[in-house]
Write a protein that holds these residues in place. Structure first.
Motif, PDB file in Angstrom:
ATOM      1  N   THR A 193      -3.284   4.498  -0.243  1.00 13.52           N
ATOM      2  CA  THR A 193      -3.534   3.953  -1.665  1.00 13.52           C
ATOM      3  C   THR A 193      -3.757   5.260  -2.486  1.00 13.52           C
ATOM      4  O   THR A 193      -4.011   6.172  -1.705  1.00 13.52           O
ATOM      5  CB  THR A 193      -4.696   2.643  -1.488  1.00 13.52           C
ATOM      6  OG1 THR A 193      -5.247   2.633  -0.913  1.00 13.52           O
ATOM      7  CG2 THR A 193      -3.669   1.040  -0.827  1.00 13.52           C
ATOM      8  N   GLY A 194      -4.206   5.321  -3.532  1.00 12.80           N
ATOM      9  CA  GLY A 194      -4.815   6.676  -4.791  1.00 12.80           C
ATOM     10  C   GLY A 194      -3.493   6.884  -4.712  1.00 12.80           C
ATOM     11  O   GLY A 194      -2.679   6.694  -5.091  1.00 12.80           O
ATOM     12  N   SER A 223       0.630  -1.138   0.310  1.00 17.06           N
ATOM     13  CA  SER A 223      -0.152  -0.204  -0.366  1.00 17.06           C
ATOM     14  C   SER A 223       0.714   1.090  -0.308  1.00 17.06           C
ATOM     15  O   SER A 223       2.168   1.890   0.847  1.00 17.06           O
ATOM     16  CB  SER A 223      -0.990   0.398   1.133  1.00 17.06           C
ATOM     17  OG  SER A 223       0.455  -0.289   2.387  1.00 17.06           O
ATOM     18  N   THR A 270      -5.488   3.683   9.616  1.00 18.54           N
ATOM     19  CA  THR A 270      -6.346   4.213   8.650  1.00 18.54           C
ATOM     20  C   THR A 270      -7.057   5.421   9.401  1.00 18.54           C
ATOM     21  O   THR A 270      -8.009   5.710  10.285  1.00 18.54           O
ATOM     22  CB  THR A 270      -6.955   3.489   7.858  1.00 18.54           C
ATOM     23  OG1 THR A 270      -6.920   2.254   7.517  1.00 18.54           O
ATOM     24  CG2 THR A 270      -7.418   4.270   6.958  1.00 18.54           C
ATOM     25  N   LYS A 275     -10.085   7.086   4.206  1.00 20.37           N
ATOM     26  CA  LYS A 275     -10.259   7.050   4.075  1.00 20.37           C
ATOM     27  C   LYS A 275     -11.230   7.016   2.144  1.00 20.37           C
ATOM     28  O   LYS A 275     -12.176   7.654   2.224  1.00 20.37           O
ATOM     29  CB  LYS A 275     -11.535   4.981   3.828  1.00 20.37           C
ATOM     30  CG  LYS A 275     -11.321   4.010   3.536  1.00 20.37           C
ATOM     31  CD  LYS A 275     -11.864   2.907   4.318  1.00 20.37           C
ATOM     32  CE  LYS A 275     -11.883   1.976   3.245  1.00 20.37           C
ATOM     33  NZ  LYS A 275     -11.771   0.996   4.417  1.00 20.37           N
ATOM     34  N   GLY A 276     -10.469   6.941   0.591  1.00 19.23           N
ATOM     35  CA  GLY A 276     -10.762   7.109   0.017  1.00 19.23           C
ATOM     36  C   GLY A 276     -11.403   8.758  -0.383  1.00 19.23           C
ATOM     37  O   GLY A 276     -12.641   8.600  -1.212  1.00 19.23           O
ATOM     38  N   LYS A 300      -6.688  11.310  -5.616  1.00 21.16           N
ATOM     39  CA  LYS A 300      -8.004  10.058  -6.417  1.00 21.16           C
ATOM     40  C   LYS A 300      -8.261   9.368  -5.445  1.00 21.16           C
ATOM     41  O   LYS A 300      -7.110   8.672  -5.727  1.00 21.16           O
ATOM     42  CB  LYS A 300      -7.604  10.217  -7.671  1.00 21.16           C
ATOM     43  CG  LYS A 300      -7.395  11.895  -8.435  1.00 21.16           C
ATOM     44  CD  LYS A 300      -7.566  10.887  -9.896  1.00 21.16           C
ATOM     45  CE  LYS A 300      -6.798  12.513 -10.777  1.00 21.16           C
ATOM     46  NZ  LYS A 300      -6.260  12.093 -11.984  1.00 21.16           N
ATOM     47  N   ASN A 301      -9.262   9.020  -4.968  1.00 21.15           N
ATOM     48  CA  ASN A 301      -9.364   8.541  -3.969  1.00 21.15           C
ATOM     49  C   ASN A 301      -8.037   7.888  -2.845  1.00 21.15           C
ATOM     50  O   ASN A 301      -7.912   6.215  -2.641  1.00 21.15           O
ATOM     51  CB  ASN A 301      -9.388   6.490  -4.994  1.00 21.15           C
ATOM     52  CG  ASN A 301     -10.637   5.889  -4.760  1.00 21.15           C
ATOM     53  OD1 ASN A 301     -10.537   5.524  -3.106  1.00 21.15           O
ATOM     54  ND2 ASN A 301      -9.919   3.784  -5.225  1.00 21.15           N
ATOM     55  N   THR A 317     -11.170  11.927  -2.432  1.00 14.61           N
ATOM     56  CA  THR A 317     -11.714  12.448  -3.944  1.00 14.61           C
ATOM     57  C   THR A 317     -10.922  14.279  -3.578  1.00 14.61           C
ATOM     58  O   THR A 317     -12.798  13.730  -3.056  1.00 14.61           O
ATOM     59  CB  THR A 317     -11.928  11.490  -4.623  1.00 14.61           C
ATOM     60  OG1 THR A 317     -11.742  10.006  -4.993  1.00 14.61           O
ATOM     61  CG2 THR A 317     -11.925  12.411  -5.817  1.00 14.61           C
ATOM     62  N   THR A 356      -6.134   7.195   0.407  1.00 15.08           N
ATOM     63  CA  THR A 356      -6.112   6.389   1.577  1.00 15.08           C
ATOM     64  C   THR A 356      -5.255   6.901   2.164  1.00 15.08           C
ATOM     65  O   THR A 356      -3.803   6.081   1.876  1.00 15.08           O
ATOM     66  CB  THR A 356      -6.925   4.905   1.832  1.00 15.08           C
ATOM     67  OG1 THR A 356      -8.418   4.933   1.330  1.00 15.08           O
ATOM     68  CG2 THR A 356      -7.152   4.365   3.365  1.00 15.08           C
ATOM     69  N   GLU A 370     -12.196   7.802   9.686  1.00 10.17           N
ATOM     70  CA  GLU A 370     -11.973   7.475   8.604  1.00 10.17           C
ATOM     71  C   GLU A 370     -12.768   8.337   7.299  1.00 10.17           C
ATOM     72  O   GLU A 370     -12.373   8.829   5.935  1.00 10.17           O
ATOM     73  CB  GLU A 370     -11.510   5.735   8.211  1.00 10.17           C
ATOM     74  CG  GLU A 370     -10.999   5.003   8.921  1.00 10.17           C
ATOM     75  CD  GLU A 370     -11.186   4.056   8.660  1.00 10.17           C
ATOM     76  OE1 GLU A 370     -11.599   3.393   7.451  1.00 10.17           O
ATOM     77  OE2 GLU A 370     -10.491   2.909   9.351  1.00 10.17           O
ATOM     78  N   THR A 371     -14.408   8.482   8.255  1.00  4.43           N
ATOM     79  CA  THR A 371     -15.081   9.288   6.693  1.00  4.43           C
ATOM     80  C   THR A 371     -14.771  10.700   6.687  1.00  4.43           C
ATOM     81  O   THR A 371     -13.781  11.375   7.942  1.00  4.43           O
ATOM     82  CB  THR A 371     -16.198   9.499   7.701  1.00  4.43           C
ATOM     83  OG1 THR A 371     -16.203  10.542   8.569  1.00  4.43           O
ATOM     84  CG2 THR A 371     -16.200   7.643   7.800  1.00  4.43           C
TER      85      THR A 371
END
Length: 567
Positions: free
Chosen positions: A409-410, A344, A369, A372-373, A357-358, A375, A360, A553-554
Motif C-alpha cells: 500500500t501507499g 493492496s 510484509t 510497513k508505513g 508516502k506511507n 515515508t 508498505t 517491518e520497522t
C-alpha cells in the motif's frame, strides 16, 4: 472425450486464427490457396498413376505389347508433370510455415517483453521454461498445424477422387471400407486418446526441466566448482532425467499398444481388397489390372479415412504442445494487460523527485510484509543509503521503486524510469561487443571511441580494450570479466547515462575500498542522485540520509553524519 476435443479445438483456434487475419493475411492466404491447388494436382496424378498401374498390369496379363508400352509412355509423361508439383508443394508448405512461425514468435516476444511479463512470469508456477515455449513449441505448433491441415485436406480430396474409381469396380469394397475406417478411428481415439496426450504433455515439461538444469550448471560452473557441489548438482540433474525417463517408459508402453493396433489395422488391408474381389477375377468378370487398380484405390481411401489412426501418436504430441503454448499465451495476455489489481497495490506517481508516502511493501504472494508505513523523501543531490539485516527488504524496496513489485500500500513518487538506472549486485552482461556493453541499455546512442576509451580509464579499466581486441569484438563477457570488472563496466554505463537517480544494490560489493570510493566520487561529480544499498561504512560520506530497515517491518531514518553501524 467430446468435451476434451472441443476444448482442445478452442485452444488451437485461439492460437492459429489470428495469423490469418493479421497484416500478413494476404500472403498467408495466397500461399494456402497455392498449397490447395498443388494438393489437387497431387491427387489427380495419384489417380492417374493408379489407373496406369492397372492398365499395364492388364496389358502384361493379356500379353499385349503395344498396350503395355503405350501405358509406360503415359506414365513417363505423367511423371514429368507430377515431380514439379510434389517438389513445389513441400517448398510452399515450408515457406508458409516459417512465415507463420516468424509472425507468431514476434507476437509472443512483444507480449513477453511488454509490461515486464518476462519478470512477472518467474513467479507463475504454471509456466515452466518460457524459452522453450517460444523457441521450440511455436515452431512445432506452426509446422504441425500445417502438416495436419494439409493431410486432412489431402485425405478429403483423395476420398472424393478415389471413391468414384472404387465404386465402379466394387461397391462391396466401399461399404466395407467405411465401416473399417470408422471402427479403427473410434478404437484409437477412445483407448489411446487422453492417456497419450497427457503423457506427451508431461514429457515435454520434464525434458525441458532436464535441459534447463544442464544449462544452469554450465552458467554457474565456477561457483559450483568452488563449492565442490558436483555431487549435489549431479544428483539433482540425474533426478530430473530420471523423471523424464520414467514418464518416457510409460509413454513408449502406450505407444507399443498403439503401434500394435496400427500395424495390425494396416496389414489387414494388404489382402482384404483382393479377397473381396477375388471371385470376380477368378470368374473372368474383372481383369487382373482392375483388381490391382481396386487395391490401389482401396488403400488410398483407407489412408484418407484412417488419418486419425495413422497419425495418432503425432496428434497426441501436437495436442500436448497446444496445451503448453495456450497456457503460456494466456499467462502473457494477463501480464501484458497488467495483473488484476489486488486490494493492496502500491501506487506509482511520476514527479521530479523520489519520495515514499506511507509505503508498505509485501512479497508478491502477500505472505509476508517486509516494510510497513515507510515515508521519506530523497531530494535531488542528497543521497540515501539503505542498510539493514539480510532478508530485511532492502532489495525488495528497490524493486517496489522500479515498479517490479506492486504488492503493498501507499504511494511512490519518482521520475520516469528512463531517468533512473538500477544497478544490481551481479551486473547483467549482454551478448554483444564491448561497445554495446558500455552503451547498454541504449545501445544505439552515437558515442565516439575516444569518449568510451576515456570512460574505461575513469572506471580503472584502461587495458580492457586491448585485452578484448577492440571495442567491436564479441565475447562472452560474463566469463571473460571478473565480477569486480563487471561492476566497473556497469558503473561506466551509469557514468555515461547520468540518470537523475542511480539505484545501487550493493553494486560495488566486489571492489576494494579505493576503487569503490573512486567510482562514487566520479558519480557524485555528475548531477545524479545516489540511492545505495550497502554494508560498507566507508560509503556513508557519499550520502546524506540513512534508512535503516529492521527485521520486523520497522524502519528508522538517520542523518548519514551521525549514523554508526551496529556491531
Amino acid at each position: 472425450m467430446t468435451r476434451f476435443s472441443r476444448h482442445l479445438w478452442q485452444r488451437f483456434a485461439s492460437l492459429a486464427v489470428p495469423y490469418w487475419y493479421s497484416k500478413d493475411k494476404w500472403r498467408a492466404r495466397g500461399l494456402l490457396v497455392l498449397l490447395v491447388l498443388l494438393l489437387l494436382g497431387q491427387s489427380a496424378t495419384n489417380v492417374l498413376f493408379n489407373e496406369e498401374s492397372g492398365e499395364f498390369t492388364s496389358a502384361l496379363a493379356a500379353k499385349d505389347g503395344a498396350r503395355f508400352w503405350r501405358s509406360i509412355y503415359e506414365c513417363v509423361v505423367l511423371l514429368v508433370v507430377a515431380v514439379p508439383i510434389w517438389a513445389l508443394y513441400y517448398y510452399v508448405r515450408d515457406r508458409l510455415g516459417i512465415y507463420w512461425r516468424k509472425w507468431l514468435t514476434e507476437q509472443m516476444l512483444d507480449k513477453y517483453f511488454s509490461h515486464r511479463a518476462f519478470f512477472e512470469l518467474n513467479s507463475n508456477p504454471n509456466i515452466d521454461n518460457p524459452d522453450q515455449r517460444i523457441a521450440e513449441d511455436i515452431n512445432t505448433f506452426t509446422q504441425k498445424s500445417l502438416y495436419f491441415l494439409l493431410i486432412i485436406l489431402s485425405a478429403l480430396i483423395q476420398l472424393v477422387a478415389f471413391c468414384g474409381v472404387l465404386w465402379t469396380i466394387s461397391q462391396r469394397l466401399v461399404y466395407f471400407l467405411v465401416i473399417y475406417a470408422l471402427v479403427g478411428s473410434t478404437v484409437t481415439a477412445v483407448l489411446f486418446g487422453r492417456v497419450l496426450v497427457g503423457l506427451n504433455f508431461l514429457q515435454l515439461k520434464r525434458e525441458a526441466d532436464f535441459r534447463f538444469g544442464m544449462v544452469r550448471i554450465r552458467e554457474n560452473a565456477e561457483a559450483i566448482a568452488f563449492y565442490q557441489g558436483e555431487r549435489q548438482e549431479s544428483s539433482q540433474v540425474k533426478e530430473r532425467f530420471s523423471q523424464a525417463f520414467l514418464n518416457f517408459k510409460k509413454l513408449i508402453l502406450w505407444q507399443l499398444n498403439l503401434n500394435t493396433f496400427q500395424y495390425a489395422y494396416s496389414f489387414l488391408t494388404i489382402f482384404i481388397p483382393s479377397a473381396i474381389v477375388a471371385h470376380r477375377v477368378l470368374n473372368g468378370e474383372l481383369e487382373v489390372g482392375r483388381a490391382v487398380e481396386a487395391a490401389g484405390a482401396f488403400t488410398a481411401i483407407l489412408t484418407a479415412l484412417a488419418v486419425i489412426v495413422d497419425n495418432f501418436d503425432q496428434l497426441a504430441k501436437f495436442a500436448a504442445g497446444i496445451n503448453r503454448l495456450d497456457t503460456f499465451a494466456k499467462a502473457l495476455a494477463v501480464d501484458t494487460a497488467g495483473r488484476p489489481k489486488a486490494d493492496s497495490t502500491i501506487e506509482t506517481v511520476h514527479g521530479p523527485r523520489l519520495a515514499l508516502k506511507n509505503v508498505t511493501v509485501q512479497t508478491p504472494d502477500l505472505a509476508r510484509t517486509l516494510v510497513k508505513g515507510l515515508t521519506l523523501s530523497v531530494e535531488p543531490g542528497h543521497g540515501l543509503m539503505i542498510v539493514g539485516p539480510s532478508g530485511g527488504g532492502k532489495s525488495s524496496l528497490l524493486r517496489a521503486m522500479a515498479g517490479l513489485w506492486t504488492s503493498g500500500t501507499g504511494t511512490i513518487v519518482r521520475p520516469p524510469l528512463k531517468e533512473m538506472l538500477f544497478l544490481p549486485q551481479k551486473p547483467y552482461m549482454i551478448m554483444g561487443t564491448l561497445r554495446s556493453q558500455l552503451l547498454y541499455p541504449n545501445v544505439n546512442r552515437d558515442v565516439g571511441d575516444e569518449e568510451l576509451l576515456a570512460l574505461l580509464q575513469t572506471v580503472n579499466l584502461p587495458n580492457l580494450v586491448e585485452r578484448a581486441g577492440g571495442l567491436d569484438v564479441e565475447l562472452d563477457w560474463a566469463t571473460v570479466l571478473s565480477v569486480g570488472e563487471q561492476q566497473r563496466v556497469a558503473f561506466a554505463r551509469l557514468l555515461l547515462a547520468q540518470p537523475a537517480y542511480a539505484m545501487l544494490d550493493e553494486a560495488t560489493s566486489a571492489l576494494d575500498i579505493k576503487n569503490e570510493e573512486h567510482l562514487y566520487r566520479k558519480l557524485l561529480a555528475t548531477n545524479t542522485t545516489v540511492v545505495s544499498i550497502s554494508h560498507h561504512s566507508n560509503l556513508l560520506k557519499f550520502h546524506d540520509q540513512v534508512l535503516e530497515l529492521g527485521a520486523d517491518e520497522t524502519w528508522e531514518l538517520h542523518s548519514a553524519k551521525e549514523f554508526g553501524f551496529r556491531s
